[in-house]
Enzyme design. Structure first.
Site, PDB file in Angstrom:
ATOM      1  N   GLU A 258       0.845  -1.201   0.000  1.00  0.00           N
ATOM      2  CA  GLU A 258       0.000   0.000   0.000  1.00  0.00           C
ATOM      3  C   GLU A 258       0.875   1.244   0.000  1.00  0.00           C
ATOM      4  OE1 GLU A 258      -2.618   0.048   3.353  1.00  0.00           O
ATOM      5  OE2 GLU A 258      -3.862  -1.561   2.576  1.00  0.00           O
ATOM      6  N   LYS A 260       2.488   4.463   1.281  1.00  0.00           N
ATOM      7  CA  LYS A 260       2.796   4.880   2.648  1.00  0.00           C
ATOM      8  C   LYS A 260       2.768   6.396   2.739  1.00  0.00           C
ATOM      9  CE  LYS A 260       5.943   4.303   6.458  1.00  0.00           C
ATOM     10  NZ  LYS A 260       5.749   5.661   6.927  1.00  0.00           N
ATOM     11  N   ARG A 265      -1.259  10.006  11.759  1.00  0.00           N
ATOM     12  CA  ARG A 265      -2.132   8.840  11.931  1.00  0.00           C
ATOM     13  C   ARG A 265      -3.389   9.278  12.659  1.00  0.00           C
ATOM     14  NH1 ARG A 265      -0.266   3.167  12.513  1.00  0.00           N
ATOM     15  NH2 ARG A 265      -2.146   1.909  12.357  1.00  0.00           N
ATOM     16  N   ARG A 280      -2.013   9.515  17.109  1.00  0.00           N
ATOM     17  CA  ARG A 280      -1.110   8.388  17.361  1.00  0.00           C
ATOM     18  C   ARG A 280      -0.902   8.184  18.856  1.00  0.00           C
ATOM     19  NH1 ARG A 280       2.441   5.046  17.848  1.00  0.00           N
ATOM     20  NH2 ARG A 280       4.281   4.673  16.560  1.00  0.00           N
ATOM     21  N   PHE A 350      -6.752   3.212   5.470  1.00  0.00           N
ATOM     22  CA  PHE A 350      -6.176   1.907   5.146  1.00  0.00           C
ATOM     23  C   PHE A 350      -6.697   0.768   6.016  1.00  0.00           C
ATOM     24  CE2 PHE A 350      -2.799   4.395   7.324  1.00  0.00           C
ATOM     25  CZ  PHE A 350      -2.748   3.709   8.539  1.00  0.00           C
ATOM     26  N   LYS A 433       7.397  -1.878   6.560  1.00  0.00           N
ATOM     27  CA  LYS A 433       7.542  -0.619   5.823  1.00  0.00           C
ATOM     28  C   LYS A 433       8.813  -0.636   4.978  1.00  0.00           C
ATOM     29  CE  LYS A 433       8.984   1.387  10.260  1.00  0.00           C
ATOM     30  NZ  LYS A 433       8.610   2.275  11.340  1.00  0.00           N
TER      31      LYS A 433
END
Ligand code: ATP
Length: 588
Positions: A258, A260, A265, A280, A350, A433
């Protein structure tokens, strides 16, 4: 039944404050929790943490220093200017309250509404009343409630009440410390903490866990479910140092790569028209993003839902994502309207964790993604993260290049296995990641916690010469030093440093901070501020305590560290862990 007398409670706070051992701190808190009844144990937990609600609730006590001084003045009859002078002399509002106020007739008794001997519940409710009083004349009422509490308490109690009211009660206790203490008190050993940690990761409410544990035992804790308006700890991604390792680590045939995003967040909780956004750090940031709230109402097609995604600064004219630095200007209490126009945002989703009464935490990633696609009506303002699903790593690499060309940070590769669940607070090989920095051979950055500073000399006299930074040891709930950071700051940042860090300053080694004699700093800080740091390599070190091995008398160090930016959106417990540093050292 309420058992904990406020005097007993504050004597315990004193013991916590005076210990320099993390183990002892846990034992003291554990005894206090054992003695608490189910009706009060949540209040005990919040107050030990210096709060009056779970961290995610937008209940703000933090009265200004001036307001607390005023309350001290009316409680003592001493003039305001004298209270101000004492504050300057003693440097701590708690000490001032303890010294100046004497037990007298209480003219404000009715404001506080306590009965007889002060209990922890009386104080807790008094503080809640202060926080919830609003509107015209509220400042006056707040001061009177506070003054009333200060008069009724004894000297030690006054110290803590004043600090709690100002939001400056720093005992160096974290949520994990309380979980350790709960585990010791009710499950017999700190080692049982992981059982509680799961409930904490999906509820973020330490008071709730304590209450359920006390009343219903571990069985009750295991039944705690995710719920709307209680944020869930974000799932995190692992890193690899070779691209090929992604194939080795992801266990499913297909890999879903996906886009990034390097934004903020944001976890959304939608309950009909009621929308809450959590950062976050799991704090409520709803008021910062009125545009996101409007768009979620418009484009999310179910009544109750919990969504995970990233808010990105977005240039709608040119269809371009903006950087993290641009987005950070949206982090503000004031001028929200103006900045909403100046820096528009796009919400990139996501994941979905809950829909209309059903938890999706134990549903595989492919099924969650499918659900997410059905829940959302994509628009200019809210969209799904684009992705490519393939078993061929070359294909994934092509997608990575496309993402870089779009000015994105990289990709997150996700497992499509049947057990690719959403792991709250987990960082495992289900998500990996891969960023553009890795390609240019710069290593990944580290997020470290500032726990000390050294006095500056020469050009830096009057400010700090270097900061002592630590990683988080999540097994022991301690902070271990890994680097002395002195470069990468602008002159302006350097000059502002003492003021920026002032509220975290303490006069001794905080109990959860582990420092070797050789590295002892000139100034100590409670673990609070997180900085992003880039280093050249990780080596073994005889002076740093990160991953310390007694047999080798060595820990780990980050060499040639450079300051990149402050990471206000991370709590100290969300910093890079000591385990991750070891993993980087091994090049895993
Ligand atoms: P971390 O969040 O892993 O502690 P970090 O904040 O420094 O570290 P990165 O290491 O750059 O962030 O990458 C992980 C973060 O990437 C996630 O926490 C999430 O906020 C963000 N992210 C962006 N796009 C996605 C995506 N498609 N799926 C999952 N996470 C994503």
């Amino acid at each position: 039944m309420i058992k904990i007398n406020f005097e007993v409670f504050t004597r315990t706070l004193e013991k916590i404050e005076n210990t320099t051992s993390q183990n002892e701190m846990v034992s003291i808190i554990s005894r206090l929790l054992k003695d608490s009844e189910a009706e009060e144990i949540d209040m005990v937990c919040y107050l030990v943490l210096g709060r009056i609600a779970p961290g995610y609730e937008d209940i703000n006590l933090g009265l200004s220093e001036k307001t607390v001084q005023s309350a001290i003045s009316i409680a003592s009859g001493v003039s305001k200017s004298q209270v101000e002078e004492e504050t300057r002399n003693l440097g701590d509002i708690g000490e001032v309250a303890g010294k100046i106020i004497k037990k007298t007739q209480n003219p404000f008794k009715e404001c506080f509404g306590y009965t007889g001997e002060l209990s922890i519940k009386d104080i807790f409710q008094g503080l809640r009343k202060i926080a919830s009083t609003g509107g015209k004349g509220s400042q006056d009422i707040k001061k009177k409630i506070l003054a009333s509490m200060l008069i009724e308490a004894d000297e030690t109690g006054r110290r803590y009440i004043a600090r709690l009211a100002e939001g400056t009660m720093r005992l160096g206790v974290g949520d994990m410390t309380i979980l350790n203490a709960l585990s010791l008190a009710f499950l017999g050993s700190k080692r049982k903490k992981p059982v509680l940690e799961h409930a904490y990761n999906i509820s973020s409410d330490i008071g709730l866990i304590a209450k359920v544990l006390k009343a219903e035992g571990i069985k009750g804790v295991n039944q705690i479910e995710i719920t709307i308006n209680r944020p869930i700890k974000a799932m995190l991604a692992q890193r690899v140092s070779n691209f090929e390792d992604i194939r080795k680590k992801i266990r499913s045939r297909d890999i879903a790569a996906e886009e990034k995003f390097d934004g903020e967040r944001i976890q959304t909780h939608k309950d009909g028209k009621n929308i809450k956004l959590y950062s976050r750090r799991l704090t409520d940031v709803t008021s910062q993003f009125p545009d996101l709230v409007e768009n979620i109402k418009k484009y999310v097609k179910v009544e109750k839902v919990i969504l995970d995604g990233e808010a990105m600064a977005y240039d709608f004219e040119n269809d371009l994502f903006g950087s993290f630095q641009i987005l950070m200007q949206r982090r503000r209490k004031y001028d929200v309207k103006e900045y909403r126009k100046k820096i528009p945002v796009k919400y990139m989703l996501f994941d979905v964790l809950y829909v209309d009464g059903n938890s999706f935490m134990h549903t595989s990633y492919p099924q969650r993604r499918e659900k997410l696609e059905r829940v959302l009506e994509e628009s200019k303002y809210i969209a799904l993260a684009s992705r490519r699903v393939s078993s061929d790593l070359d294909n994934i690499d092509d997608f990575f290049q496309e993402c870089i060309n779009k000015n994105l940070e990289g990709i997150v590769c996700k497992s499509c296995a049947e057990d690719s669940y959403y792991r709250a607070g987990g960082r495992d090989w289900t998500w990996i990641k891969w960023k553009k920095e890795y390609i240019s051979k710069l290593s990944d950055t580290l997020d470290l916690v500032i726990i000390g500073a050294y006095a500056g000399r020469g050009r830096r006299s009057g400010t700090y010469g270097a900061l002592l930074c630590a990683s988080y040891n999540h097994h022991d709930d301690t902070f271990e030093t890994v680097s002395k950071l002195g470069t990468g700051f602008s002159d302006k940042q350097l000059a502002a440093m003492p003021e920026k860090l002032a509220d975290a300053r303490v006069d001794k080694n905080p109990a959860r901070v582990v420092v070797n004699k050789e590295m002892e700093p000139d100034f100590w800080f409670d673990p609070e501020y997180v900085v992003e740091v880039l280093g050249s390599e990780i080596t073994k070190s005889p002076v740093h305590t990160c991953k310390w091995r007694e047999d080798e008398k060595q820990g780990m160090a980050l060499r040639f560290p450079r300051f990149i930016r402050w990471r206000e959106e991370k709590s100290p417990e969300q910093a890079t862990t000591s385990d991750e540093i070891l993993q980087m050292y091994k090049g895993a």
